[in-house]
Design a protein around this motif. Structure first.
Motif, PDB file in Angstrom:
ATOM      1  N   SER A 176       0.840  -1.203   0.000  1.00  0.00           N
ATOM      2  CA  SER A 176       0.000   0.000   0.000  1.00  0.00           C
ATOM      3  C   SER A 176       0.873   1.249   0.000  1.00  0.00           C
ATOM      4  CB  SER A 176      -0.915   0.004   1.226  1.00  0.00           C
ATOM      5  OG  SER A 176      -1.778  -1.111   1.200  1.00  0.00           O
ATOM      6  N   PHE A 179      -0.813   4.490   0.119  1.00  0.00           N
ATOM      7  CA  PHE A 179      -1.546   5.550   0.811  1.00  0.00           C
ATOM      8  C   PHE A 179      -1.242   5.562   2.298  1.00  0.00           C
ATOM      9  CE2 PHE A 179      -5.428   6.607   3.289  1.00  0.00           C
ATOM     10  CZ  PHE A 179      -5.432   7.973   3.053  1.00  0.00           C
ATOM     11  N   PHE A 205      -4.657  -1.969  -7.813  1.00  0.00           N
ATOM     12  CA  PHE A 205      -4.210  -1.325  -6.575  1.00  0.00           C
ATOM     13  C   PHE A 205      -4.352  -2.293  -5.409  1.00  0.00           C
ATOM     14  CE2 PHE A 205      -5.268   2.185  -9.328  1.00  0.00           C
ATOM     15  CZ  PHE A 205      -4.363   3.182  -9.000  1.00  0.00           C
ATOM     16  N   ASP A 234      -5.151   1.128  -1.194  1.00  0.00           N
ATOM     17  CA  ASP A 234      -5.033   2.132  -2.247  1.00  0.00           C
ATOM     18  C   ASP A 234      -6.279   2.207  -3.123  1.00  0.00           C
ATOM     19  OD1 ASP A 234      -2.550   2.827  -1.332  1.00  0.00           O
ATOM     20  OD2 ASP A 234      -1.444   1.669  -2.824  1.00  0.00           O
ATOM     21  N   ASN A 268       0.397   5.398  -8.332  1.00  0.00           N
ATOM     22  CA  ASN A 268       0.063   6.298  -7.234  1.00  0.00           C
ATOM     23  C   ASN A 268      -1.331   6.840  -7.508  1.00  0.00           C
ATOM     24  OD1 ASN A 268      -0.246   9.070  -6.025  1.00  0.00           O
ATOM     25  ND2 ASN A 268       1.723   8.540  -5.113  1.00  0.00           N
TER      26      ASN A 268
END
Length: 485
Positions: free
Chosen positions: A32, A34, A319, A323, A422
């Protein structure tokens, strides 16, 4: 008191701690990216302070923060309910409490109705093998979910000996498929080690497939529903949040013997890429030419079937779980329209307001929707997700042009993005591409109007004054009806 104003301690720890991965699966899932960031991420404290004393939400303030850094895990559920149009930001605490209670009662009614037809619903168990034949005959002793093997079987269904109508038969035929998909959904998460949580997901999907008889259940829905039941504890609330998400994407699940629902979005993707990058579009479109009878470009989006999965399950495979939640709330906040709740509630005055913002504060719209409003864009199928796919293709432009010799190569190149994207940067690039596309289409439309006007003038009879008056009338009508489609 409404849940949005309950104090929650600030915790800026790792988001993976909120959605724990099973130890044996940690090496198999993307890492991850985030991380909640003070000053950027919408925190519980800022969320609560965004409500007035009566409960009116300052949605513009909330959108700004979400678009900067997402939503803190402790408040994702209640924030998502607003982003998906479950509640009106202009409503009060009392109004939302009443609406929530009404919806919970309605869900219990729907669930009870389903339980009368199949008593596995609401039992804490689920079905993974067929319970009925296509002609409506019950199948003896259907197996329960593997997690419940060895437990006492549920009593025989009350409706086993009753002739069942086609709608009930069709619904029952999907129940085991829902169960099979639930077993495969997010199985790396510790949350689904508990059979009751799997059954909770199965119940919501079973009830939804009953109320939406046109669509029923389709593969991919479990991927969309799973995050919702994890971030929203109450099952009824999670159901209505999922139901509102499906209002946005249900057209993708419509299919016939000759086409798939998501085809319209693939066609839009083809059109967008053709506008912003004709060379890459032509390169990909050529892959769809297989014989002399098909020596013309396929314009129905078929050459972009490699994007099917991205659009159907909103990038869940590209993802990590954490995310993907971050990406979803970025997309929903950027697509947000303040009239969403009223449109869903069939408020005629709100529908009338959809014609234009008038004096409405554009900051109450998300960044993506704001550009649509300013440009006059009314094509609701042109979602940010499509531009997100287009931006991914653009980011791989050189490699696709140099290495891709067929659709299999495109799929291989795009598979390399899994876990490496991202979410924030991807959305920002999609927004830039969206603006570029709108500007290019607008410029083309302006040139087209100019050509039409000159052609009109060349063929006008009468005096110069009469020509000029007719031209002004034509120009006014053309400008008034200018809508980018």
């Amino acid at each position: 008191m409404f849940s949005c104003c309950v104090s929650v301690p600030e915790d800026w720890g790792e988001p993976d701690a909120f959605y724990a991965i099973r130890p044996e699966c940690r090496d198999d899932v993307p890492a991850s990216r985030f991380k909640p960031t003070p000053g950027k991420t919408l925190s519980a404290r800022r969320w609560h302070s965004s409500f007035s004393e009566e409960g009116h939400l300052d949605i513009a303030r909330v959108l700004r923060r979400i678009q900067r850094g997402g939503v803190h895990p402790t408040i994702k559920g209640v924030v998502w309910e607003f982003l998906l149009g479950c509640y009106d930001p202009k409503s009060t605490f009392d109004e939302r409490t009443q609406l929530r209670q009404n919806r919970r009662s309605e869900y219990e009614r729907l669930k009870s109705q389903c339980k009368e037809m199949e008593n596995t619903v609401g039992s804490g168990k689920m079905i993974t093998t067929p319970v009925i034949s296509e002609d409506g005959q019950p199948i003896e002793n259907p197996s329960s979910n593997g997690a419940n093997l060895g437990e006492e079987q549920l009593p025989d269904n009350k409706t086993d000996n009753v002739t069942q109508d086609k709608e009930v038969i069709q619904w029952k035929l999907t129940l085991h498929q829902i169960g099979l998909d639930v077993v495969r959904t997010d199985r790396a998460l510790q949350y689904y080690e508990t059979p009751e949580n799997q059954a909770r997901l199965w119940d919501i999907l079973a009830v939804y497939s009953w109320i939406d008889k046109e669509i029923g259940y389709c593969q991919g829905m479990s991927d969309l529903c799973s995050p919702i039941i994890i971030v929203i504890e109450n099952e009824a609330d999670a159901f209505w949040c999922f139901e509102h998400l499906m209002r946005r994407v249900r057209e993708n699940f419509k299919s016939t013997s000759s086409t798939i629902g998501v085809r319209s979005q693939l066609t839009l993707l083809s059109s967008i890429l053709k506008t912003i990058d004709p060379k890459l579009h032509e390169h990909i479109a050529l892959f769809n030419i297989s014989d002399e009878e098909n020596m013309t470009e396929n314009l129905d989006g078929g050459e972009f079937l490699f994007a099917f999965r991205m659009l159907m399950v909103l990038f869940r495979r590209e993802f990590s779980f954490v995310d993907s939640l971050y990406l979803w709330e970025l997309i929903w906040s950027m697509e947000y329209n303040p009239h969403l709740f009223s449109v869903y509630e069939s408020d005629d005055s709100a529908k009338k307001n959809q014609d234009g913002p008038g004096n409405e504060d554009l900051m109450r719209f998300g960044k993506f929707e704001r550009e649509n409003v300013k440009s006059g864009q009314k094509n609701q199928e042109a979602t940010l997700s499509i531009f997100l796919v287009a931006s991914v293709l653009e980011s791989k432009n050189k490699r696709l042009l140099q290495e891709a010799k067929g659709l299999d190569d495109v799929v291989k190149i795009l598979n390399d993005i899994t876990g490496s994207l991202n979410a924030k940067k991807a959305c920002d690039e999609a927004l830039k591409l969206h603006i570029k596309y709108l500007n290019m289409v607008f410029s083309f439309r302006q040139r087209q109007l100019s050509w039409e006007a000159r052609d009109w003038e060349d063929h006008l009879p009468g005096s110069y004054a009469e020509q000029e008056a007719s031209y002004r009338e034509f120009h006014f009508i053309s400008q008034s009806s200018l809508v980018i489609h």
